[in-house]
Design an enzyme around this catalytic site. Structure first.
Site, PDB file in Angstrom:
ATOM      1  N   SER A 126       1.016  -1.031  -0.023  1.00 42.72           N
ATOM      2  CA  SER A 126       0.076  -0.026   0.253  1.00 42.72           C
ATOM      3  C   SER A 126       0.950   1.470   0.651  1.00 42.72           C
ATOM      4  CB  SER A 126      -0.880  -0.042   1.012  1.00 42.72           C
ATOM      5  OG  SER A 126      -1.849   0.665   1.363  1.00 42.72           O
ATOM      6  N   ASP A 169      -9.396  -5.179  -4.957  1.00 42.98           N
ATOM      7  CA  ASP A 169      -8.736  -4.622  -4.289  1.00 42.98           C
ATOM      8  C   ASP A 169      -9.555  -3.025  -3.757  1.00 42.98           C
ATOM      9  OD1 ASP A 169      -7.456  -2.266  -2.284  1.00 42.98           O
ATOM     10  OD2 ASP A 169      -6.098  -3.087  -2.674  1.00 42.98           O
ATOM     11  N   HIS A 204      -7.682  -5.701  -0.555  1.00 45.50           N
ATOM     12  CA  HIS A 204      -6.575  -4.530  -0.182  1.00 45.50           C
ATOM     13  C   HIS A 204      -5.534  -5.572   0.672  1.00 45.50           C
ATOM     14  CE1 HIS A 204      -4.097  -0.955  -0.416  1.00 45.50           C
ATOM     15  NE2 HIS A 204      -3.971  -0.957   1.349  1.00 45.50           N
TER      16      HIS A 204
END
Length: 272
Positions: free
Chosen positions: A93, A223, A252
């Protein structure tokens, strides 16, 4: 475990376990190095040296200086302090943005490979040049929730879109949700508020174009935090030596929810 003090006085906490080729893990917003415990134990037991730090403003590090330049410089300070060479940098991320910016800003002399998992590059924000991005109102809403009711927000996000627990048939893990909340609440509200701007508005396109080491891009096509179409495939094309691995239906937070698969695939790629 230890700490280093950066040039601007920030204290950065890190974990450093084992021997062998180093793998350096950069975590996502608003978490800490603890989010990598499953990966760190897996690769430790496979003969690697594993390192993860708490980004400034997160976890056990100083709550100051929240922009990608500082994030990348802190990562460089950790790698220099530990004198790492032939390192593999893995970012999830926001951590993927940190890794990309570190490589472009500080060079690849110490680096063998990089891995971007569910990562924010090239650019999350919707602009004229990036029409597939998310509207600024999405991130403004996140900032509002951090500023007004962070403890509730830090329950709702992992209980919903972060891990895909809002999908039909999903089986939420209360332990995983609580671990996310605990990590998030360890950090600073101001740091996390500013960090939303850093991860959403930084354009990593030029950073990615400068990366020449092999890069594995791992991204789930479900995601809900960093949408697949505007991230993973684009990043894999922008780097000079990229490999895209797409995970159908994965969320995610797939390094946690699908750790066995992600770890095995990453190990196989490192052993190629």
């Amino acid at each position: 475990m230890g700490t280093i003090t950066t040039a601007d006085g920030a204290e950065i906490f890190y974990k450093d376990w084992g021997t062998g080729q180093p793998i350096v893990f950069s975590h996502g917003w608003p978490l800490s190095a603890d989010d990598w415990d499953t990966q760190m134990m897996f690769f430790l037991l496979h003969g690697y040296r594993v390192i993860a730090h708490d980004r400034r403003g997160h976890g056990r590090s100083t709550q100051t200086g929240h922009d990608m330049d500082h994030y990348a410089d802190d990562l460089a300070a950790v790698t220099a302090h530990l004198d790492l060479h032939d390192a593999v940098h893995v970012g999830h991320s926001t951590g993927g943005g940190e890794v990309a910016h570190y490589l472009a800003r500080h060079g690849e002399d110490r680096v063998a490979r990089a891995v971007l998992i569910s990562s924010v590059p090239p650019l999350m924000l919707q602009t004229d040049a990036n029409p597939g991005g998310l509207p600024k109102s999405v991130f403004d809403g996140w900032q509002d929730q951090v500023a007004t009711n962070r403890t509730r927000f830090y329950r709702d996000l992992p209980a919903g879109p972060f891990y895909g627990y809002n999908r039909p048939g999903a089986q939420p893990s209360e332990a995983i949700i609580e671990a996310w909340w605990r990590q998030g609440m360890m950090g600073g509200a101001k740091a996390h508020y500013d960090g939303i701007v850093a991860f959403s508005q930084t354009d990593f396109t030029d950073d990615l174009k400068q990366i020449t080491v092999p890069v594995l891009v791992m991204h789930g096509d479900d995601d809900q935090v960093v949408p697949y179409a505007d991230s993973g495939p684009l990043s894999a094309k922008l780097v000079k030596n990229g490999t895209l691995k797409t995970y159908h239906g994965y969320p995610h937070g797939m390094p946690t929810t699908h750790a066995a698969t992600i770890n095995a695939d990453l190990l196989a790629w490192l052993q190629q």
